[in-house]
Design a protein around this motif. Structure first.
Motif, PDB file in Angstrom:
ATOM      1  N   TRP A 111       0.814  -1.219   0.000  1.00 12.12           N
ATOM      2  CA  TRP A 111       0.000   0.000   0.000  1.00 12.12           C
ATOM      3  C   TRP A 111       0.851   1.276   0.000  1.00 12.12           C
ATOM      4  CZ3 TRP A 111       1.077   3.197   4.063  1.00 12.12           C
ATOM      5  CH2 TRP A 111       1.757   2.616   5.147  1.00 12.12           C
ATOM      6  N   LEU A 112       2.116   1.140   0.466  1.00 16.06           N
ATOM      7  CA  LEU A 112       2.943   2.328   0.649  1.00 16.06           C
ATOM      8  C   LEU A 112       3.486   2.877  -0.672  1.00 16.06           C
ATOM      9  CD1 LEU A 112       4.178   4.252   2.712  1.00 16.06           C
ATOM     10  CD2 LEU A 112       6.109   2.681   2.954  1.00 16.06           C
ATOM     11  N   GLY A 113       3.751   1.981  -1.644  1.00 15.56           N
ATOM     12  CA  GLY A 113       4.300   2.432  -2.918  1.00 15.56           C
ATOM     13  C   GLY A 113       3.409   3.428  -3.631  1.00 15.56           C
ATOM     14  N   PRO A 114       2.139   3.080  -3.897  1.00 17.12           N
ATOM     15  CA  PRO A 114       1.248   4.056  -4.550  1.00 17.12           C
ATOM     16  C   PRO A 114       1.081   5.331  -3.738  1.00 17.12           C
ATOM     17  CG  PRO A 114       0.308   1.854  -4.651  1.00 17.12           C
ATOM     18  CD  PRO A 114       1.491   1.767  -3.741  1.00 17.12           C
ATOM     19  N   ALA A 115       1.011   5.217  -2.411  1.00 15.09           N
ATOM     20  CA  ALA A 115       0.848   6.409  -1.580  1.00 15.09           C
ATOM     21  C   ALA A 115       2.055   7.342  -1.718  1.00 15.09           C
ATOM     22  CB  ALA A 115       0.654   5.995  -0.118  1.00 15.09           C
ATOM     23  N   CYS A 116       3.260   6.758  -1.719  1.00 15.23           N
ATOM     24  CA  CYS A 116       4.470   7.582  -1.871  1.00 15.23           C
ATOM     25  C   CYS A 116       4.499   8.286  -3.225  1.00 15.23           C
ATOM     26  CB  CYS A 116       5.715   6.717  -1.709  1.00 15.23           C
ATOM     27  SG  CYS A 116       6.065   6.232  -0.009  1.00 15.23           S
ATOM     28  N   ILE A 117       4.109   7.588  -4.268  1.00 15.08           N
ATOM     29  CA  ILE A 117       4.129   8.181  -5.599  1.00 15.08           C
ATOM     30  C   ILE A 117       3.123   9.328  -5.689  1.00 15.08           C
ATOM     31  CG2 ILE A 117       3.597   7.759  -8.035  1.00 15.08           C
ATOM     32  CD1 ILE A 117       4.835   5.014  -7.735  1.00 15.08           C
ATOM     33  N   ILE A 118       1.909   9.132  -5.141  1.00 13.17           N
ATOM     34  CA  ILE A 118       0.891  10.192  -5.182  1.00 13.17           C
ATOM     35  C   ILE A 118       1.372  11.428  -4.423  1.00 13.17           C
ATOM     36  CG2 ILE A 118      -1.434  10.827  -4.415  1.00 13.17           C
ATOM     37  CD1 ILE A 118      -2.218   7.869  -4.899  1.00 13.17           C
ATOM     38  N   LEU A 119       1.867  11.218  -3.209  1.00 16.11           N
ATOM     39  CA  LEU A 119       2.353  12.346  -2.408  1.00 16.11           C
ATOM     40  C   LEU A 119       3.575  12.999  -3.057  1.00 16.11           C
ATOM     41  CD1 LEU A 119       2.044  10.855   1.201  1.00 16.11           C
ATOM     42  CD2 LEU A 119       0.592  12.612   0.155  1.00 16.11           C
ATOM     43  N   GLY A 120       4.471  12.147  -3.588  1.00 15.82           N
ATOM     44  CA  GLY A 120       5.688  12.680  -4.192  1.00 15.82           C
ATOM     45  C   GLY A 120       5.417  13.512  -5.430  1.00 15.82           C
ATOM     46  N   VAL A 121       4.560  13.013  -6.320  1.00 12.35           N
ATOM     47  CA  VAL A 121       4.240  13.763  -7.540  1.00 12.35           C
ATOM     48  C   VAL A 121       3.534  15.069  -7.187  1.00 12.35           C
ATOM     49  CG1 VAL A 121       2.831  13.750  -9.644  1.00 12.35           C
ATOM     50  CG2 VAL A 121       4.183  11.740  -9.033  1.00 12.35           C
ATOM     51  N   THR A 122       2.642  15.014  -6.210  1.00  9.88           N
ATOM     52  CA  THR A 122       1.943  16.231  -5.778  1.00  9.88           C
ATOM     53  C   THR A 122       2.934  17.270  -5.261  1.00  9.88           C
ATOM     54  OG1 THR A 122      -0.019  14.937  -5.173  1.00  9.88           O
ATOM     55  CG2 THR A 122       0.175  17.169  -4.249  1.00  9.88           C
ATOM     56  N   GLY A 123       3.858  16.841  -4.394  1.00  3.83           N
ATOM     57  CA  GLY A 123       4.850  17.769  -3.861  1.00  3.83           C
ATOM     58  C   GLY A 123       5.812  18.267  -4.914  1.00  3.83           C
ATOM     59  N   PHE A 124       6.188  17.396  -5.857  1.00  2.00           N
ATOM     60  CA  PHE A 124       7.161  17.770  -6.878  1.00  2.00           C
ATOM     61  C   PHE A 124       6.611  18.855  -7.789  1.00  2.00           C
ATOM     62  CE2 PHE A 124       9.372  17.278 -10.928  1.00  2.00           C
ATOM     63  CZ  PHE A 124      10.696  17.198 -10.522  1.00  2.00           C
TER      64      PHE A 124
END
Length: 568
Positions: A111-124
């Motif tokens: 579950w952590l992989g998709p969550a990290c990508i969503i948060l990371g792309v949003t922040g980037f």
């Protein structure tokens, strides 16, 4: 091979590639966000081996790369900022740091992989630069790593019973040393031991490899991770490579000690969990803890051994050898630009000495010193080339607006210094040799004028270096004012020279061409120096399209009368 097997192999290779890219993104995100702080942490922890060991664990766990830590240590050791025993302790800690990363990444965190990508792309995309953007990059990399591990597991599970895979793995199971060497090579090529350990964990979880082969792959990855920074430091002084060599020696000894027990180790480690992935990461952790326990008390003998294997070279002229171009800092553009600027100041010191010695050559007719000045320009050229190549490597990394501006400033000032060195070498020294050969002498008035202009140019060189580092607007204005003032002084000196010719002064007539050429070359040098002021004033909105005419009017206003003839 069937179409299905081809698709599975393609997915496996794609998962490995994605994992390597994720590791890189985590490392670059961390170094750009906190690289300077991590380097300071390592620098402060070098007082004793235990603090250095702890710093190696912490920094590597954050960077997710023992290779990156090894390159930082090499750069510190090469500049004498860290001693051998402490450097070896850092690298022993770095092995445990990668073990910590492998432990939490091997958990079931689908579950952590998709969550990290969503948060990371949003922040980037939400941030234009700075910490939020780099933090977004880090989260994207972590998410890609976790997704890649799932791809590897899903791709490798159906291959467990494939006859092609059995034919490939059977020789490795019978020849563990070959398996160690292959995985050491893969780790060296990828520069990511964490990635190769996680690949082995994924294959073991899917049941594709047995426990003994998994342990062999782990120790191979640990050898490969010691080779990477040693090869990366191959062009650096022996001091920068000794700790890397000691780390490799320790890991080879550890591997030789483990090989006879490959088939027993899975059973011993099963008490901590019999899952295939747990076995791999636990073997990786146990191997590095055992290395630290054995070799941390032996860092001094290891350092002494590497000093015998890699002795210091004879002392030679090191003026042209870069001191501050730290390749380990390239992932942290701010630190790398500061290193390039510091090396540029070294280059300016050589140019300043050349400029000072130029007038000594003219006043004393010192042919030997003239040759020494010409030789110094070779040092300037070599430093310029080194800085230029370093900045070229840096340009391959993503730079924000401020970093891009500083990149151009450093490259431009370095190039101007190189041009000044060429003017002194190829023009002024040639004029000096001509004066010496023909046994000519300037008139006392002419020599005084040349000395005065030279003194002002030398002062402007120091002012330009200060402006290059400080970027002070007031200093930039002062430097441009000096340009206009020097132009007026140059034109006045030319007029005085022509007046002495009209008076029939023998010394003036004989040295006329040399005298005027020296003034011209000093003016050219000053133009290269004042170029550093324009970007600073332009950024502040203090330059207009008519600034050249304004400079000309300012220069004319300083002349004693109209109609004076200047030099082209």
């Amino acid at each position: 091979m069937t179409q299905g097997a081809t698709d599975l192999l393609l997915n496996l290779v794609a998962g490995v590639a994605l994992l390597l890219w994720g590791v890189r993104m985590v490392r670059t995100g961390m170094t750009r966000a906190f690289g300077a702080q991590l380097r300071r942490l390592l620098g402060r922890a070098m007082q004793n081996r235990f603090r250095a060991f702890a710093a190696g664990i912490g920094v590597t766990a954050l960077l997710q790369s023992s290779t990156a830590t090894g390159m930082i240590v090499a750069s510190f050791a090469g500049r004498g900022l860290i001693f051998g025993p402490a450097a070896i302790a850092v690298l022993l800690g770095a092995g445990i740091g990668t073990s910590i990363s492998a432990q939490y990444l091997s958990l079931d965190l689908h579950w952590l992989g998709p969550a990290c990508i969503i948060l990371g792309v949003t922040g980037f995309f939400a941030a234009e630069g700075g910490l939020p953007r780099h933090g977004g990059r880090l989260l994207i990399g972590l998410g890609l790593m976790l997704l890649a591990l799932e791809m590897i597991i899903n791709a490798s599970a159906p291959m467990r019973d494939a006859p092609e895979l059995a034919a490939l793995l059977q020789p490795l199971e019978r020849a563990p040393l070959l398996a160690v060497l292959i995985f050491a090579l893969l780790t060296w090529l990828s520069h990511a031991s964490l990635a190769t350990v996680l690949i082995a964990a994924s294959l073991a979880r899917a049941g594709t490899i047995d426990g003994a082969l998994a342990v062999a792959l782990v120790v191979g990855a640990n050898i490969g991770t010691a080779i990477s920074p040693l090869v990366a430091a191959s062009g650096q002084p022996p001091a920068a490579r000794r700790a890397q060599l000691a780390n490799l020696i320790a890991r080879v000894i550890g591997t030789l000690a483990v090989l006879p027990f490959l088939h027993q180790l899975p059973g011993w480690l099963s008490v901590f969990g019999d899952d295939g992935a747990r076995l791999v990461v636990n073997a990786h952790t146990a191997f590095n803890i055992a290395l630290a326990a054995v070799f941390l008390p032996l860092v001094r003998p290891l350092d002494a051994l590497t000093r015998r294997l890699l002795p210091d070279p004879p002392v030679t002229d090191l003026a042209a050898r870069p001191r501050y171009l730290d390749k380990a800092a390239l992932d942290t553009p701010g630190v790398a630009l500061a290193a390039a600027a510091r090396e540029t100041l070294r280059m300016s010191d050589i140019v300043s000495r050349m400029l000072d010695e130029t007038m000594t050559v003219f006043t004393r007719d010192d042919a030997k010193l003239a040759k020494a000045v010409e030789h110094s320009d070779d040092d300037v050229d070599r430093l310029h080339e080194a800085i230029k190549l370093y900045l070229t490597e840096l340009s391959k990394h993503e730079l924000d607006e401020g970093e891009s501006r500083r990149y151009v400033d450093v490259l431009t000032f370095t190039t101007n210094l190189e041009h000044i060195g060429d003017i002194i070498d190829k023009n002024l020294m040639e004029l000096a040799q001509k004066k010496i050969k023909n046994k000519l002498a300037f008139s006392s008035e002419g020599l005084a004028e040349l000395t005065g202009i030279h003194r002002r140019v030398a002062t402007n060189l120091q002012m330009a270096c200060n402006l290059f580092m400080a970027g002070d607007v007031k200093l930039a204005r002062q430097l441009l004012q000096e340009k206009a003032s020097l132009r007026a002084a140059e034109q006045q000196a030319a007029e005085n020279h022509y007046q002495r010719i009209r008076e029939g002064r023998t010394e003036t007539i004989e040295t006329s061409a040399i005298h005027l050429d020296v003034i011209r070359d000093l003016k050219r040098i000053n133009s290269h120096l004042t170029a550093v002021a324009y970007p600073i004033l332009e950024q502040c909105g203090e330059l207009t399209a008519t600034r050249l005419r304004a400079d000309e009017r300012a220069a004319r206003s300083l002349l004693p009368g109209k109609g004076n003839t200047g030099l082209a």
